[in-house]
Design an enzyme around this catalytic site. Sequence first.
Site, mmCIF file in Angstrom:
data_model
loop_
_atom_site.group_PDB
_atom_site.id
_atom_site.type_symbol
_atom_site.label_atom_id
_atom_site.label_comp_id
_atom_site.label_asym_id
_atom_site.label_seq_id
_atom_site.Cartn_x
_atom_site.Cartn_y
_atom_site.Cartn_z
ATOM 1 N N HIS A 192 50.064 28.661 38.263
ATOM 2 C CA HIS A 192 49.184 29.713 37.723
ATOM 3 C C HIS A 192 47.940 29.060 37.116
ATOM 4 O O HIS A 192 47.992 28.494 36.032
ATOM 5 C CB HIS A 192 49.952 30.492 36.658
ATOM 6 C CG HIS A 192 49.315 31.787 36.245
ATOM 7 N ND1 HIS A 192 48.032 32.146 36.596
ATOM 8 C CD2 HIS A 192 49.808 32.820 35.517
ATOM 9 C CE1 HIS A 192 47.773 33.348 36.084
ATOM 10 N NE2 HIS A 192 48.824 33.774 35.424
ATOM 11 N N TYR A 197 44.741 31.682 31.505
ATOM 12 C CA TYR A 197 45.807 30.873 30.891
ATOM 13 C C TYR A 197 45.406 29.396 30.911
ATOM 14 O O TYR A 197 44.280 29.059 31.291
ATOM 15 C CB TYR A 197 47.147 31.183 31.580
ATOM 16 C CG TYR A 197 47.525 32.632 31.302
ATOM 17 C CD1 TYR A 197 47.981 33.022 30.044
ATOM 18 C CD2 TYR A 197 47.328 33.625 32.256
ATOM 19 C CE1 TYR A 197 48.263 34.348 29.746
ATOM 20 C CE2 TYR A 197 47.606 34.961 31.968
ATOM 21 C CZ TYR A 197 48.068 35.315 30.713
ATOM 22 O OH TYR A 197 48.322 36.629 30.416
#
Length: 400
Positions: A192, A197
């Site tokens: 990810h 993030y």
Amino acid sequence: MPFVKDFKPIALKDTNLFKPIKIGNNELKHRAVLPPLTRMRAHHPGNVPNKEWAVEYYDQRSKREGTMLITEGVFPSPQAGGYDNAPGVWSEEQLAEWKKIFAKVHENKSFIWPQLWVLGRQSYADTLARDGLRYDSASDEVYMSAEQEALAKKSNNPQHGLTKDEIKQYIKEYVQAAKNVIGVGADGVEIHSANGYLLNQFLDPISNKRTDEYGGSIENRARFTLEVVDAVVEAIGHERVGIRFSPYGTFGTMSGASDPSLIAQYAYVVGELEKRAREGKRLAYIHLVEPRVTDPFLTEGEGEYLDGTNDFVYSIWKGPIIRAGNLALHPEAVKEMVEDDRTLIGYGRYFISNPDIVDRVEKGLPLNKYDRDTFYAMTPKGYLDYPTYDEAIKMGWDKN
Ligand SMILES: Cc1cc2nc3c(=O)[nH]c(=O)nc-3n(C[C@H](O)[C@H](O)[C@H](O)COP(=O)(O)O)c2cc1C
């Protein structure tokens, strides 16, 4: 929950969406994918996938043979997390549950790829402090919001820019997490590097103010993501690794289109991945969040950025590409996107409310509405109780 109104479905059965494709070692029977969707139903303490409901949730969404599912984001370690109800993949108890989920999906002859997720500054400084953990990001005290800053200060856990040793430690944890899930039956992993993030915090100069070799230039900002890719590939093989980017995303207060040079950042990273591919290490896929959705917590259409596209990725990367972002309601856009022979489509929010979405897009059937209030809720409601099309008809949903 009635069907979505004012939506004209189109049957996509005669398009490439329903042509088989090989992703990594998996022979998919079609190209409609479940993208990663966090549902906040894991048990606390322990970040264990829900023992009562999670198997059934993934079972429902893998019933159509040959479907590729990417799981909700999973934490490689406690330090990577800070959300009590999102699952991890570091403990035996967690992995025992994942093993059951993966086995169920395989029983349905479908495929499952966990998404490896490290929160960084999108975590909660107070929850981390409670557990004796740092509040990490690329740089010290470059907060994503005034609320996050206040929380960090109140909990005496200011935002911390990673040291090089800490970066190395995270890389080790990505590797261990990848081995752990492959060890209990996963088909591959998705790294990810999207949606604001930790890896995305390194890619974007809005959050990366470093002056060492992990910041200050395009190459340097890409270093952490590429080191994670290389280490995970080394551990489990390139064909078992995919990666996700959101070049236009503003979620987590990322720059998105407000920084016109950011596309160059992504072009560089994708170029590096294509170079590796030409040297025999092609990742299984690149997964892109479309500019149609810059923030998935806004209603479809809100926040969309119409002046940019992800088409540049096709000029650089020659492998499979998954595209997600407000596509369930736009079969006409899907029809165009799948004209080439390497595009897959991720259906997010409407896969939550339509466990049989693959059949529905194939046949051009109406879609169940979703209930945003139960996206994140410790209840089987809004998780296990969305009907298939036939069940919905029996329940009279078409008449609501
Ligand atoms: C409830 C919810 C949870 C999500 N969780 C994740 C996640 O864990 N990882 C991720 O990369 N994206 C996550 N997303 C983004 C989706 O994967 C997808 O990119 C986005 O919803 C746009 O697609 P859609 O319009 O088809 O829903 C989430 C979105 C929603 C609505």
